[in-house]
Design an enzyme around this catalytic site. Structure first.
Site, mmCIF file in Angstrom:
data_model
loop_
_atom_site.group_PDB
_atom_site.id
_atom_site.type_symbol
_atom_site.label_atom_id
_atom_site.label_comp_id
_atom_site.label_asym_id
_atom_site.label_seq_id
_atom_site.Cartn_x
_atom_site.Cartn_y
_atom_site.Cartn_z
ATOM 1 N N THR A 224 -26.244 38.864 -2.746
ATOM 2 C CA THR A 224 -26.929 39.912 -3.513
ATOM 3 C C THR A 224 -28.436 39.690 -3.646
ATOM 4 O OG1 THR A 224 -26.284 38.672 -5.480
ATOM 5 C CG2 THR A 224 -24.936 40.569 -4.891
ATOM 6 N N ASN B 118 -21.219 37.745 -4.124
ATOM 7 C CA ASN B 118 -20.422 37.431 -2.923
ATOM 8 C C ASN B 118 -19.659 36.130 -3.076
ATOM 9 O OD1 ASN B 118 -21.214 39.283 -0.406
ATOM 10 N ND2 ASN B 118 -22.908 39.115 -1.838
ATOM 11 N N THR B 119 -20.333 35.150 -3.670
ATOM 12 C CA THR B 119 -19.696 33.840 -3.812
ATOM 13 C C THR B 119 -18.467 33.951 -4.711
ATOM 14 O OG1 THR B 119 -21.933 32.931 -3.638
ATOM 15 C CG2 THR B 119 -20.187 31.415 -4.287
ATOM 16 N N TYR C 76 -24.027 29.915 -8.165
ATOM 17 C CA TYR C 76 -22.637 29.630 -7.828
ATOM 18 C C TYR C 76 -22.501 29.146 -6.377
ATOM 19 C CZ TYR C 76 -20.543 32.040 -11.938
ATOM 20 O OH TYR C 76 -20.130 32.412 -13.181
ATOM 21 N N GLY C 77 -23.513 29.487 -5.559
ATOM 22 C CA GLY C 77 -23.399 29.310 -4.104
ATOM 23 C C GLY C 77 -23.113 27.893 -3.638
ATOM 24 N N ASP D 245 -22.223 39.270 -11.909
ATOM 25 C CA ASP D 245 -22.863 38.416 -10.900
ATOM 26 C C ASP D 245 -23.155 37.057 -11.532
ATOM 27 O OD1 ASP D 245 -24.125 38.048 -8.254
ATOM 28 O OD2 ASP D 245 -25.941 37.755 -9.426
ATOM 29 N N SER D 246 -23.351 36.059 -10.670
ATOM 30 C CA SER D 246 -23.710 34.739 -11.184
ATOM 31 C C SER D 246 -25.052 34.781 -11.901
ATOM 32 C CB SER D 246 -23.777 33.743 -10.020
ATOM 33 O OG SER D 246 -24.697 34.215 -9.052
#
Ligand code: DGL
Length: 281
Positions: A193, A74-75, A42-43, A10-11
């Protein structure tokens, strides 16, 4: 058997909400978490940047012997998964696999909506990628999908404000907008998330007929199903129930906030070389 954990990327912290569900469903497997906290969020970043960072993380996890990686961000899944699967994987590790979090959730949402109207709440980057829209339309062409970017929700969670009165304004704002855009929505996907931590608040502002889908448990069940169907990957994943956590930020910073997402204390290791890792492939 060597240590060959399933990698969860994850980011930052959010993927821990997915990690803890995977741990519940598949406790016997070794799991390794990597959070790119030093470069999160990251979004709001461009396609090229998210793709580059995600590929570096994937390579890093391959070097740690992960035969299978879940992009729990998700990104990252929206902007990088397809290219990594189609272009990079055949070149750098053809026997390994990288999976995302979007497909399992859209499959479920498409099946359970009664009105045929689904809403997506996500980061700006995920919304702009149209990944949720494309996935749902591919398998459920008759379903209407509306998206809403919620740029304040990740900072609210990251700053531990998800239970505060101040969070009410921003949660309501986006729920009001998405329901105004399509009042027939009966299924809302939390496509980030971080959002499970806002779920109670989100629920409290919604009319009763709307179901809210968060990803963790769905992704974990889908992973278990994937391992059943792919013995060639499953047999390469080691099973000693070991957990490891790595962050590109300092361990102190990670451990301080990780508990909120994971529900338990975390002691992570720092890894400062994600960004330079490509040169040593
Ligand atoms: N983990 C990211 C996601 O699920 C949200 C945080 C970020 O913007 O990096 O989209």
């Amino acid at each position: 058997m060597d240590y060959c954990p399933i990698g969860v990327f994850d980011s930052g912290f959010g993927g821990l909400t997915v990690f803890k569900e995977i741990e519940q469903v598949l406790p016997q497997y070794d799991l390794l978490y990597l959070g790119d906290n030093a470069r999160a969020p990251y979004g709001t970043r461009s396609f090229e940047t998210v793709y580059g960072y995600t590929l570096e993380a994937v390579r890093w996890l391959f070097r740690r012997n992960c035969p299978l990686i879940i992009l729990a961000c998700n990104t990252a899944a929206a902007k990088a998964l397809r290219t990594i699967q189609q272009k990079d994987l055949p070149r750098i590790a053809p026997a390994n696999r990288v999976l995302g979090v979007i497909r399992p959730v859209t499959e479920l949402a498409g099946r359970i909506t009664r009105s045929g109207h689904i809403g997506i709440l996500a980061t700006r980057g995920t919304v702009d990628s149209q990944s949720y829209l494309i996935e749902i339309r591919r398998y459920f062409p008759g379903v209407n999908v509306v998206q809403e970017a919620c740029p304040m929700w990740v900072p609210l969670v990251e700053n531990h404000e998800f239970n505060s009165d101040g969070a009410d304004y921003f949660v309501r704002q986006h729920l009001d907008r998405i329901l105004a855009a399509d009042p027939l929505i009966d299924t809302l996907i939390l496509g980030c998330t971080h959002y499970p931590l806002l779920q109670k608040k989100i629920r409290s502002f919604l009319p009763p007929g709307i179901q809210v889908i968060s990803q963790g448990a769905i992704v974990a069940r889908s992973l278990a199903d994937y391992l059943d169907r792919h013995p060639e990957i499953e047999s390469r994943c080691s099973r000693r129930g070991r957990r490891d956590f790595f962050s590109s930020e300092s361990a102190e910073v990670f451990d301080r906030s990780a508990t909120i997402f994971y529900g338990r204390e975390v002691h992570c290791c720092e890894t400062r070389n994600l960004g330079t890792s490509m040169s040593d492939e």
